[in-house]
Scaffold this motif. Structure first.
Motif, PDB file in Angstrom:
ATOM      1  N   GLY A  14     -16.343  -5.768   8.035  1.00  0.00           N
ATOM      2  CA  GLY A  14     -16.935  -4.524   7.580  1.00  0.00           C
ATOM      3  C   GLY A  14     -16.344  -3.253   8.169  1.00  0.00           C
ATOM      4  O   GLY A  14     -16.853  -2.178   7.923  1.00  0.00           O
ATOM      5  N   LYS A  15     -15.278  -3.330   8.954  1.00  0.00           N
ATOM      6  CA  LYS A  15     -14.698  -2.126   9.544  1.00  0.00           C
ATOM      7  C   LYS A  15     -13.754  -1.478   8.544  1.00  0.00           C
ATOM      8  O   LYS A  15     -12.878  -2.122   7.978  1.00  0.00           O
ATOM      9  N   THR A  16     -13.938  -0.188   8.339  1.00  0.00           N
ATOM     10  CA  THR A  16     -13.073   0.539   7.416  1.00  0.00           C
ATOM     11  C   THR A  16     -12.601   1.827   8.074  1.00  0.00           C
ATOM     12  O   THR A  16     -13.164   2.303   9.046  1.00  0.00           O
ATOM     13  N   PHE A  17     -11.546   2.398   7.516  1.00  0.00           N
ATOM     14  CA  PHE A  17     -10.965   3.652   7.970  1.00  0.00           C
ATOM     15  C   PHE A  17     -10.886   4.553   6.751  1.00  0.00           C
ATOM     16  O   PHE A  17      -9.998   4.392   5.923  1.00  0.00           O
ATOM     17  N   PHE A  18     -11.842   5.455   6.613  1.00  0.00           N
ATOM     18  CA  PHE A  18     -11.959   6.312   5.424  1.00  0.00           C
ATOM     19  C   PHE A  18     -12.002   5.481   4.142  1.00  0.00           C
ATOM     20  O   PHE A  18     -11.382   5.799   3.141  1.00  0.00           O
ATOM     21  N   GLY A  19     -12.708   4.372   4.193  1.00  0.00           N
ATOM     22  CA  GLY A  19     -12.866   3.526   3.026  1.00  0.00           C
ATOM     23  C   GLY A  19     -11.746   2.525   2.816  1.00  0.00           C
ATOM     24  O   GLY A  19     -11.749   1.788   1.841  1.00  0.00           O
ATOM     25  N   HIS A  20     -10.756   2.524   3.698  1.00  0.00           N
ATOM     26  CA  HIS A  20      -9.628   1.598   3.587  1.00  0.00           C
ATOM     27  C   HIS A  20      -9.708   0.577   4.716  1.00  0.00           C
ATOM     28  O   HIS A  20     -10.341   0.811   5.736  1.00  0.00           O
ATOM     29  N   PRO A  21      -9.036  -0.556   4.564  1.00  0.00           N
ATOM     30  CA  PRO A  21      -9.018  -1.545   5.646  1.00  0.00           C
ATOM     31  C   PRO A  21      -8.482  -0.940   6.943  1.00  0.00           C
ATOM     32  O   PRO A  21      -7.617  -0.070   6.923  1.00  0.00           O
ATOM     33  N   ARG A  22      -8.998  -1.386   8.062  1.00  0.00           N
ATOM     34  CA  ARG A  22      -8.651  -0.833   9.376  1.00  0.00           C
ATOM     35  C   ARG A  22      -7.151  -0.950   9.667  1.00  0.00           C
ATOM     36  O   ARG A  22      -6.567  -0.082  10.300  1.00  0.00           O
ATOM     37  N   ALA A  23      -6.525  -2.022   9.226  1.00  0.00           N
ATOM     38  CA  ALA A  23      -5.096  -2.214   9.505  1.00  0.00           C
ATOM     39  C   ALA A  23      -4.230  -1.160   8.823  1.00  0.00           C
ATOM     40  O   ALA A  23      -3.094  -0.918   9.237  1.00  0.00           O
ATOM     41  N   LEU A  24      -4.747  -0.495   7.801  1.00  0.00           N
ATOM     42  CA  LEU A  24      -3.975   0.535   7.110  1.00  0.00           C
ATOM     43  C   LEU A  24      -3.703   1.719   8.035  1.00  0.00           C
ATOM     44  O   LEU A  24      -2.659   2.367   7.913  1.00  0.00           O
ATOM     45  N   SER A  25      -4.592   1.993   8.979  1.00  0.00           N
ATOM     46  CA  SER A  25      -4.347   3.084   9.923  1.00  0.00           C
ATOM     47  C   SER A  25      -3.148   2.755  10.806  1.00  0.00           C
ATOM     48  O   SER A  25      -2.331   3.632  11.105  1.00  0.00           O
ATOM     49  N   THR A  26      -3.000   1.510  11.221  1.00  0.00           N
ATOM     50  CA  THR A  26      -1.843   1.101  12.017  1.00  0.00           C
ATOM     51  C   THR A  26      -0.565   1.240  11.204  1.00  0.00           C
ATOM     52  O   THR A  26       0.452   1.739  11.697  1.00  0.00           O
ATOM     53  N   LEU A  27      -0.610   0.828   9.965  1.00  0.00           N
ATOM     54  CA  LEU A  27       0.552   0.955   9.087  1.00  0.00           C
ATOM     55  C   LEU A  27       0.938   2.419   8.905  1.00  0.00           C
ATOM     56  O   LEU A  27       2.114   2.782   8.978  1.00  0.00           O
ATOM     57  N   PHE A  28      -0.048   3.274   8.697  1.00  0.00           N
ATOM     58  CA  PHE A  28       0.203   4.702   8.511  1.00  0.00           C
ATOM     59  C   PHE A  28       0.846   5.309   9.752  1.00  0.00           C
ATOM     60  O   PHE A  28       1.833   6.042   9.666  1.00  0.00           O
ATOM     61  N   LEU A  29       0.284   5.019  10.933  1.00  0.00           N
ATOM     62  CA  LEU A  29       0.811   5.594  12.166  1.00  0.00           C
ATOM     63  C   LEU A  29       2.225   5.085  12.469  1.00  0.00           C
ATOM     64  O   LEU A  29       3.067   5.844  12.948  1.00  0.00           O
ATOM     65  N   THR A  30       2.497   3.833  12.155  1.00  0.00           N
ATOM     66  CA  THR A  30       3.840   3.287  12.353  1.00  0.00           C
ATOM     67  C   THR A  30       4.837   3.987  11.439  1.00  0.00           C
ATOM     68  O   THR A  30       5.928   4.376  11.874  1.00  0.00           O
ATOM     69  N   GLU A  31       4.470   4.177  10.199  1.00  0.00           N
ATOM     70  CA  GLU A  31       5.349   4.862   9.245  1.00  0.00           C
ATOM     71  C   GLU A  31       5.559   6.318   9.653  1.00  0.00           C
ATOM     72  O   GLU A  31       6.677   6.842   9.583  1.00  0.00           O
ATOM     73  N   MET A  32       4.500   6.984  10.106  1.00  0.00           N
ATOM     74  CA  MET A  32       4.613   8.377  10.524  1.00  0.00           C
ATOM     75  C   MET A  32       5.555   8.499  11.721  1.00  0.00           C
ATOM     76  O   MET A  32       6.410   9.382  11.759  1.00  0.00           O
ATOM     77  N   TRP A  33       5.408   7.613  12.702  1.00  0.00           N
ATOM     78  CA  TRP A  33       6.258   7.664  13.888  1.00  0.00           C
ATOM     79  C   TRP A  33       7.709   7.371  13.530  1.00  0.00           C
ATOM     80  O   TRP A  33       8.635   7.977  14.065  1.00  0.00           O
ATOM     81  N   GLU A  34       7.945   6.444  12.601  1.00  0.00           N
ATOM     82  CA  GLU A  34       9.305   6.138  12.180  1.00  0.00           C
ATOM     83  C   GLU A  34       9.961   7.356  11.541  1.00  0.00           C
ATOM     84  O   GLU A  34      11.112   7.694  11.846  1.00  0.00           O
ATOM     85  N   ARG A  35       9.246   8.046  10.677  1.00  0.00           N
ATOM     86  CA  ARG A  35       9.803   9.241  10.028  1.00  0.00           C
ATOM     87  C   ARG A  35      10.036  10.361  11.033  1.00  0.00           C
ATOM     88  O   ARG A  35      11.048  11.072  10.982  1.00  0.00           O
ATOM     89  N   PHE A  36       9.098  10.545  11.960  1.00  0.00           N
ATOM     90  CA  PHE A  36       9.244  11.557  12.998  1.00  0.00           C
ATOM     91  C   PHE A  36      10.508  11.289  13.814  1.00  0.00           C
ATOM     92  O   PHE A  36      11.293  12.199  14.093  1.00  0.00           O
ATOM     93  N   SER A  37      10.724  10.044  14.185  1.00  0.00           N
ATOM     94  CA  SER A  37      11.899   9.674  14.974  1.00  0.00           C
ATOM     95  C   SER A  37      13.189   9.866  14.175  1.00  0.00           C
ATOM     96  O   SER A  37      14.187  10.370  14.702  1.00  0.00           O
TER      97      SER A  37
END
Length: 71
Positions: A14-37
């Motif tokens: 039942g854990k969600t992140f703005f209505g999305h699965p919790r693991a999506l936040s990890t995916l988002f942050l990984t993608e953001m850090w990759e682009r930043f780098s």
């Protein structure tokens, strides 16, 4: 055969992140850090290309370094 029962789309636990699965936040942050780098390293490339040889750079003209960056 169809069922009229409501479908619960929440992930197990039942854990969600703005209505999305919790693991999506990890995916988002990984993608953001990759682009930043990636874009950060591209900016550092121009600084390296234009730095003087005495400063461990290549002493290339800024217009040439920007062409390398653009390519």
């Amino acid at each position: 055969m169809t069922s009229d029962a409501p479908v619960d789309a929440r992930p197990p636990g039942g854990k969600t992140f703005f209505g999305h699965p919790r693991a999506l936040s990890t995916l988002f942050l990984t993608e953001m850090w990759e682009r930043f780098s990636f874009y950060g390293m591209r900016a550092i490339l121009v600084l390296y290309l234009t730095a003087a040889v005495a400063d461990d750079g290549l002493a290339i003209r800024e217009s040439t370094a920007n062409a390398v960056y653009g390519t």
